[in-house]
Design an enzyme around this catalytic site. Structure first.
Site, PDB file in Angstrom:
ATOM      1  N   TYR A  55      35.745  38.204  46.706  1.00  0.00           N
ATOM      2  CA  TYR A  55      36.580  37.273  45.947  1.00  0.00           C
ATOM      3  C   TYR A  55      37.396  36.452  46.935  1.00  0.00           C
ATOM      4  CZ  TYR A  55      40.270  35.555  42.800  1.00  0.00           C
ATOM      5  OH  TYR A  55      41.155  34.762  42.096  1.00  0.00           O
ATOM      6  N   ASP A 104      37.696  36.020  55.334  1.00  0.00           N
ATOM      7  CA  ASP A 104      38.764  36.073  54.344  1.00  0.00           C
ATOM      8  C   ASP A 104      39.480  37.403  54.511  1.00  0.00           C
ATOM      9  OD1 ASP A 104      40.432  36.313  52.200  1.00  0.00           O
ATOM     10  OD2 ASP A 104      38.999  35.551  50.722  1.00  0.00           O
ATOM     11  N   LYS A 109      48.851  37.445  50.880  1.00  0.00           N
ATOM     12  CA  LYS A 109      49.407  38.749  50.545  1.00  0.00           C
ATOM     13  C   LYS A 109      50.466  39.244  51.561  1.00  0.00           C
ATOM     14  CE  LYS A 109      45.932  39.692  47.215  1.00  0.00           C
ATOM     15  NZ  LYS A 109      44.523  39.370  47.198  1.00  0.00           N
TER      16      LYS A 109
HETATM   17  C1  LIG Z   1      43.925  38.021  46.617  1.00  0.00           C
HETATM   18  C2  LIG Z   1      42.792  37.426  47.357  1.00  0.00           C
HETATM   19  C3  LIG Z   1      42.570  36.035  47.385  1.00  0.00           C
HETATM   20  C4  LIG Z   1      43.344  35.081  46.528  1.00  0.00           C
HETATM   21  O1  LIG Z   1      44.696  35.046  46.847  1.00  0.00           O
HETATM   22  P1  LIG Z   1      45.729  34.501  45.731  1.00  0.00           P
HETATM   23  O2  LIG Z   1      47.024  34.484  46.462  1.00  0.00           O
HETATM   24  O3  LIG Z   1      45.667  35.452  44.593  1.00  0.00           O
HETATM   25  O4  LIG Z   1      45.274  33.145  45.349  1.00  0.00           O
HETATM   26  C5  LIG Z   1      41.568  35.556  48.194  1.00  0.00           C
HETATM   27  N1  LIG Z   1      40.805  36.372  48.922  1.00  0.00           N
HETATM   28  C6  LIG Z   1      40.975  37.706  48.907  1.00  0.00           C
HETATM   29  C7  LIG Z   1      40.111  38.561  49.762  1.00  0.00           C
HETATM   30  C8  LIG Z   1      41.949  38.272  48.112  1.00  0.00           C
HETATM   31  O5  LIG Z   1      42.087  39.603  48.074  1.00  0.00           O
END
Ligand SMILES: *Cc1c(COP(=O)(O)O)cnc(C)c1O
Length: 427
Positions: free
Chosen positions: A139, A234, A262
């Site tokens: 994601y 990511d 995060k």
């Molecule tokens: C949480 C997350 C996102 C998206 O971040 P948001 O701040 O919720 O938009 C993207 N990539 C990964 C791997 C994530 O865990």
């Protein structure tokens, strides 16, 4: 709680501002949180929970850490936002570049979604190519190009996973199978010279926790280098969570770009993307690829993030965090085994995944999908009742913080034992 949820649903679609909070996957009514401190959440009725969600990852130090609250309060007194440069933005950039040496330059944004979307635009602009490759089960936020799944064959056009994403966008996204080396090689053989970027969670944290294979990631890195495609890690979830240097330090792979979020916000809304200097110089105002943000680099958010990064880059922080995680998952597995509930786990740093399955090695999206959802849901509700707050979906990872005590872990394991008995008795 039911009343609060009913009221919320009058004004907020589904009663929430982000879908997974609505408890749809596990059913029931979401817990409304009033406050949190250290490892604990307190709901609107005053019930206390040991928290293993940690706001989905950011709260690695626990909630309302006194040093972070102090930093935020002091910064806030001097004004909330200026729309002009501040020194703390450079300090934050220096700190991240120190901890993650693949990042030479960085741009702060306001969410992980924004970071992923911007990094992809940058990669496309820099390479002058349109195709991006992603992996099933990963994601990267909800930007249009990323809400796409594989068509009937891996090399066929991607199809949108959400209404509102034009097919014309989705066709530029190729979705492959996580950890499948042969398919990756085949794809590069066919369309390597068209691929602008490959975006991947080096340890996938959005299909519970599934680590990328070391060999798979090395092959990916080599193929990207050979084809002048940009490798985007990511690490929104894994950055400063699985190790101080992120998953890239564990695998010893240098991506071209890294996406963060995060933890770097310490609980405030922050994202960032950064990497090789010549690529980063390609964004505005130095380069032609446009990207901007009114509140990007916000001083209050920067100080929360910077204080968090300072506090976690102390000696033995990650050894101690990983030790706790290991204790927790080993304790839970031992109870499951004793009672006879099939369970497999993955863990890294302060992150873990629980899989209700007889499969021993969970390394693919398919295996995650094959897990017993009914078991997870019984487990989830039984734990919740006992004051243990886990993710309201079997596809989400668990998070532990520096505030979790030995006693917290022991009581979690004891609660898990009762939950496994309930599963075994089929209720
Ligand atoms: C949480 C997350 C996102 C998206 O971040 P948001 O701040 O919720 O938009 C993207 N990539 C990964 C791997 C994530 O865990």
């Amino acid at each position: 709680m039911k009343k609060l949820f009913e009221e919320a649903k009058q004004r907020l679609p589904g009663g929430v501002n982000s879908p997974v909070r609505a408890f749809k996957a596990v059913s029931g009514t979401p817990v409304f949180i009033k406050k949190a401190s250290g490892a604990y959440l307190y709901d609107s009725e005053g019930k206390k929970y040991i928290d293993y969600v940690g706001s989905w990852g950011p709260m690695i130090l626990g909630h309302a850490h006194p040093k972070i609250i102090k930093a935020i309060s002091e910064t806030a007194k001097c004004g909330l936002s200026f729309g002009a440069p501040t020194e703390i933005e450079t300090k934050m950039a220096n700190k991240i570049c120190d901890l993650m040496p693949s990042i030479k330059k960085i741009r702060m944004v306001n969410s992980g979604t924004e970071a992923a979307m911007s990094a992809i635009r940058l990669a496309r602009g820099y390479t002058k190519r349109d195709t991006i490759v992603k992996f099933e089960g990963c994601y990267h936020g909800h930007a249009d190009s990323l809400l796409v799944k594989a068509g009937s064959g891996a090399l066929t056009l991607g199809i949108p996973t959400s209404p509102g994403v034009p097919k014309d966008f989705a066709k530029h996204t190729v979705t492959l199978t996580y950890n499948d080396i042969a398919q990756l090689e085949e794809t590069f053989k066919n369309i390597g010279n068209k691929i602008a970027a490959v975006i991947i969670e080096p340890m996938a944290g959005n299909m519970s926790l599934v680590p990328g294979g070391k060999k798979f990631l090395k092959v990916l890195k080599n193929l990207c280098d050979k084809n002048d495609s940009i490798l985007i890690f990511d690490e929104v979830m894994t950055g400063f969570r699985v190790a101080l240097g992120g998953a890239q330090s564990i695998f010893d792979i240098t991506p071209d770009l890294t996406i963060l979020g995060k933890i770097i916000g310490g609980g405030m809304p922050v994202g960032a993307f950064g990497g090789k200097e010549d690529i980063m110089n390609y964004i505005a105002p130095d380069g032609p690829v446009y990207q901007a943000g009114t509140l990007s680099g916000n001083p209050v958010a920067m100080c929360a993030g910077l204080e968090t990064l300072n506090l976690i880059s102390t000696d033995n922080f990650f050894e101690s965090l990983e030790f706790k995680t290991k204790k927790l998952v080993e304790g839970i597995v031992e109870k499951a085994n004793k009672i006879g509930v099939p369970l497999t786990t993955n863990h890294a740093g302060g992150m873990f995944g629980l899989f209700f399955t007889t499969e021993k090695n969970i390394d693919s999206f398919e295996k995650v999908m094959g897990c017993n959802k009914t078991h997870y849901n019984i487990f989830f509700h039984c734990m919740l009742e006992k004051g243990i707050y886990l993710a309201p979906s079997s596809f989400e990872a668990g998070f532990i913080s520096a505030s979790h005590s030995q006693l917290d872990i022991e009581s979690t394991i004891a609660a898990a034992k009762d939950a496994f008995k309930k599963i075994k008795n089929g209720s």
